[in-house]
Design a protein around this motif. Structure first.
Motif, mmCIF file in Angstrom:
data_model
loop_
_atom_site.group_PDB
_atom_site.id
_atom_site.type_symbol
_atom_site.label_atom_id
_atom_site.label_comp_id
_atom_site.label_asym_id
_atom_site.label_seq_id
_atom_site.Cartn_x
_atom_site.Cartn_y
_atom_site.Cartn_z
ATOM 1 N N ARG A 41 -0.008 -4.971 8.875
ATOM 2 C CA ARG A 41 -1.436 -5.315 8.954
ATOM 3 C C ARG A 41 -2.261 -4.439 8.010
ATOM 4 N N GLN A 42 -1.968 -3.155 7.995
ATOM 5 C CA GLN A 42 -2.696 -2.246 7.104
ATOM 6 C C GLN A 42 -2.443 -2.598 5.647
ATOM 7 N N SER A 43 -1.212 -2.927 5.305
ATOM 8 C CA SER A 43 -0.890 -3.300 3.931
ATOM 9 C C SER A 43 -1.622 -4.578 3.534
ATOM 10 N N ASP B 21 0.822 -1.212 0.000
ATOM 11 C CA ASP B 21 0.000 0.000 0.000
ATOM 12 C C ASP B 21 0.854 1.260 0.000
ATOM 13 N N MET C 1 -5.321 -3.805 2.994
ATOM 14 C CA MET C 1 -5.545 -3.080 1.743
ATOM 15 C C MET C 1 -5.470 -4.039 0.559
ATOM 16 N N GLU D 173 1.789 -2.889 12.734
ATOM 17 C CA GLU D 173 0.599 -2.136 12.297
ATOM 18 C C GLU D 173 0.699 -1.799 10.814
ATOM 19 N N HIS E 259 0.736 7.575 5.713
ATOM 20 C CA HIS E 259 1.263 6.863 6.879
ATOM 21 C C HIS E 259 2.351 7.661 7.588
#
Length: 138
Positions: A126-128, A86, A131, A123, A91
């Protein structure tokens, strides 16, 4: 159209990690591998010298298409390269808290895990992963 150079292999990830030198680089690579496996819920696969987790199929506007790992890292000699698909736009808060690292378009460069806050890396990964799951459903 040319085939992508980075393809999944059947090579043993554990043997690849065990061969890394020096010991600190090997220990950091094991820790990153464990972290990304936990986040992804998938087993690691060697894609050349990249350790990838999950996979997705993509097609660019140009018509070029391929398959790539959804999340991954490469334990390079000078630093670990962690692939967060992402990217880093939006970020800035996480990057500010991460610690000593540099970035490329979707690459996070870390010399050693002791230089960063692993909770922040967790974190970001996890976000990547989330997405990529939303953009490329399985």
């Amino acid at each position: 159209m040319a085939e992508n150079k980075t393809q999944p292999t059947t090579q043993d990830v554990a043997a690849f990690l065990a061969a890394l030198e020096p010991a600190q680089r090997r220990a950091d690579a094991h820790a990153i591998c464990t972290l990304l496996a936990e986040i992804s819920g998938t087993a690691p696969v060697l894609w050349g010298s990249i350790i990838g987790f999950g996979r997705y199929d993509y097609t660019y506007a140009s018509g070029r298409s391929g398959t790539a790992p959804r999340l991954g890292f490469a334990p390079r000699k000078a630093q670990h390269v962690i692939y967060l698909m992402d990217g880093f736009d939006g970020h800035a808060d996480l990057l500010a808290r991460l610690g000593k690292a540099t970035t490329g378009v979707s690459c996070l460069y870390v010399k050693k895990l002791a230089d960063i806050d692993v909770a922040v890396l967790t974190e970001m990964a996890r976000q990547s992963w989330a997405m990529m799951a939303a953009r490329y459903p399985a």
